[in-house]
Motif scaffolding. Structure first.
Motif, PDB file in Angstrom:
ATOM      1  N   ARG A 199       0.958  -1.071  -0.097  1.00 43.98           N
ATOM      2  CA  ARG A 199       0.068  -0.010  -0.087  1.00 43.98           C
ATOM      3  C   ARG A 199       0.922   1.405   0.034  1.00 43.98           C
ATOM      4  N   ASP A 200       0.259   2.398  -0.312  1.00 42.69           N
ATOM      5  CA  ASP A 200       1.154   3.584  -0.507  1.00 42.69           C
ATOM      6  C   ASP A 200       0.756   4.044   1.134  1.00 42.69           C
ATOM      7  N   GLU A 203      -2.976   5.286   2.966  1.00 42.55           N
ATOM      8  CA  GLU A 203      -3.897   4.372   2.262  1.00 42.55           C
ATOM      9  C   GLU A 203      -4.456   3.414   3.191  1.00 42.55           C
ATOM     10  N   SER A 204      -5.684   3.310   3.212  1.00 44.21           N
ATOM     11  CA  SER A 204      -6.491   2.457   4.052  1.00 44.21           C
ATOM     12  C   SER A 204      -7.230   1.293   3.207  1.00 44.21           C
ATOM     13  N   MET A 205      -7.218   0.183   3.690  1.00 46.48           N
ATOM     14  CA  MET A 205      -7.424  -0.822   3.059  1.00 46.48           C
ATOM     15  C   MET A 205      -8.509  -1.771   3.682  1.00 46.48           C
ATOM     16  N   ALA A 210      -2.026  -4.797   4.509  1.00 46.05           N
ATOM     17  CA  ALA A 210      -1.006  -4.702   3.744  1.00 46.05           C
ATOM     18  C   ALA A 210       0.264  -3.983   4.598  1.00 46.05           C
ATOM     19  N   THR A 213       4.770  -0.541   3.164  1.00 44.16           N
ATOM     20  CA  THR A 213       4.442   0.726   2.442  1.00 44.16           C
ATOM     21  C   THR A 213       5.395   1.291   1.540  1.00 44.16           C
ATOM     22  N   ARG A 235       4.248  -3.264  -6.788  1.00 43.85           N
ATOM     23  CA  ARG A 235       3.075  -3.460  -5.754  1.00 43.85           C
ATOM     24  C   ARG A 235       2.518  -4.798  -5.738  1.00 43.85           C
ATOM     25  N   ARG A 238      -3.430  -7.085  -4.211  1.00 40.82           N
ATOM     26  CA  ARG A 238      -4.474  -7.536  -3.364  1.00 40.82           C
ATOM     27  C   ARG A 238      -5.202  -8.689  -3.154  1.00 40.82           C
ATOM     28  N   GLU A 267       0.610  -6.870  -8.585  1.00 41.56           N
ATOM     29  CA  GLU A 267      -0.849  -6.227  -8.983  1.00 41.56           C
ATOM     30  C   GLU A 267      -0.657  -6.167 -10.658  1.00 41.56           C
TER      31      GLU A 267
END
Length: 440
Positions: A199-200, A203-205, A210, A213, A235, A238, A267
């Motif tokens: 993730r960046d 960023e929330s998921m 994840a 970062t 990346r 997911r 990804e």
């Protein structure tokens, strides 16, 4: 220039190895939570894997277990009194916190640090940055003691640069070498370093966390003085994370010029491979080996830990060797794939199966148990010699394990203050064998 070698520093599994179920997103950890563990067998299995690689002619190192229980964690949580009183209070009112304080997860040294060899760095030193492991409480406590261990082993400032962890903030979440791969023509040549993130920053998921970062990966690359043209940021998919690939090394492993990975690892696989080829141009001929999902479903890959294997160049072998867990052999799809793999003319020519079941049941395979450190002969000579193993030292460590480790451990045992004394005694004896008494 002296010759370079990939030295595997395995984590010596500690006496408090137990199935605490503390790791969100790690399916094996969750499935076996509360089961009876066997710390003695776990440590002996790990040491036998190390012995196997020594017998194959590789340079093998070891990192000692960290001090457990971590009473500082319990004191920070408001418990006070004697050690026995602190343990008793925590067992009664915060048993999950006590399990965290006893966690032996530092055995998975792929999470100890990210390592860049001297051939890649601007200042020509070998760089190690300790991972903060900030996503999980039981792992976030490791980094101060891990840094102390690394400083003791890599103490020569002219050859080594050991850095403490990145800031303990979600934007800097760093899980170490489990999300890092180095590719090269030979270990001593300049290489391409791959940083895989989930993730960046900010960023929330939903779903499983994840843990790595991009900001953390970029920060480590900058600190190590890596050439931006030879650094690739990829990346993680997911789909892989939600399937249980909490680290990239559950779905990908690389060595020399070869990257062995699952179809769903990244990804955008096409873009990732293109970026790697561009970075490798002029250095080596990149060899990707992708495992199709229709041959090995990602659920099988994660359950069997096909990719959480050690990919090695062994003396006398003209192709790479995959050291996989026995679970890979016992799973139909992964065993069949490995048979096809070695019968092909690709870069991987042999699979060796290693029994690390005690670690596997907590979610860590052969790759989790080792930190790869590419070192020149001069750097090997400059590091602390007590942690470089031969069979006699392995015998000595196993003798300590047999004398001081329990062969049965479950959660209620952690409430016994005498067990804390056992852990301390065992670790001190191990440190004496490794000539690291200063860490006691």
């Amino acid at each position: 220039m002296s010759e370079a070698h990939e030295v595997n520093f395995d984590g010596l599994i500690g006496p408090s190895h137990n199935y605490g179920g503390l790791s969100d997103g790690n399916l094996a950890s969750a499935a076996n939570a509360g089961d009876v563990a066997n710390p003695r067998e776990a440590a002996l299995q790990g040491l036998e894997k190390m012995r196997m690689l020594v017998r194959h002619g590789l340079v093998q190192g070891v990192l000692p277990p960290l001090p457990r229980p971590n009473l500082d964690l319990l004191v920070s949580a408001g418990f006070h009194g004697t050690d026995a009183q602190i343990i008793e209070q925590a067992a009664r009112t915060a048993p999950r916190l006590l399990k965290a304080a006893y966690s032996a997860s530092s055995m998975w040294t792929a999470n100890a640090a990210t390592v860049s060899p001297s051939a890649d760095t601007r200042d020509g030193r070998l760089h190690l940055t300790t991972a903060n492991l900030s996503t999980m409480l039981h792992r976030s406590q490791e980094h101060p003691d891990t840094t102390a261990s690394l400083v003791s082993i890599f103490a020569d400032d002219e050859r080594f640069a050991v850095r403490g962890a990145l800031p303990m903030h979600p934007d800097f979440s760093d899980e170490g070498a489990a999300n890092h791969v180095r590719l090269c023509a030979s270990h001593g040549a300049a290489g391409v370093e791959l940083f895989v993130y989930g993730r960046d920053a900010g960023e929330s998921m939903a779903g499983f966390p994840a843990r790595q970062t991009r900001l953390a990966s970029e920060s480590v690359a900058r600190a190590h003085g890596l050439d931006p043209a030879r650094s690739v940021f990829i990346r993680q998919s997911r789909a892989a994370i939600d399937a249980g690939a909490f680290h990239n090394d559950v779905v990908s492993v690389g060595a020399l010029d070869t990257l062995f990975f699952h179809e769903l690892a990244f990804e955008d696989s096409e873009a990732a491979l293109s970026d790697i080829r561009s970075a490798a141009e002029g250095l080596f001929d990149f060899k990707p080996v992708m495992v199709p999902a229709d041959e090995v479903p990602i659920e099988d890959a994660i359950r069997a830990y096909l990719f959480n294997s050690q990919l090695l160049k062994l003396p006398g072998e003209d192709r790479l060797v995959l050291v996989a867990p026995t679970e890979t052999e016992e799973t139909d799809s992964t065993r069949a794939y490995c048979e096809r793999l070695v019968s092909s003319n690709g870069p991987i020519g042999k699979v060796i199966y290693a029994d690390v079941r005690q670690s596997m049941r907590n979610g860590g395979g052969p790759a989790c148990l080792r930190l790869r450190v590419v070192m020149t002969d001069d750097e090997i000579d400059a590091c602390h010699q007590g942690v470089l193993l031969d069979e006699d030292t392995i015998d000595d460590l196993q003798e300590v394990v047999r004398k001081t480790y329990r062969d049965r451990l479950e959660a209620p045992d952690l409430a016994d203050p005498e067990f804390a004394n056992e852990c301390r005694t065992a670790r001190e004896a191990l440190l004496e064998v490794l000539d690291l008494q200063g860490l006691a």
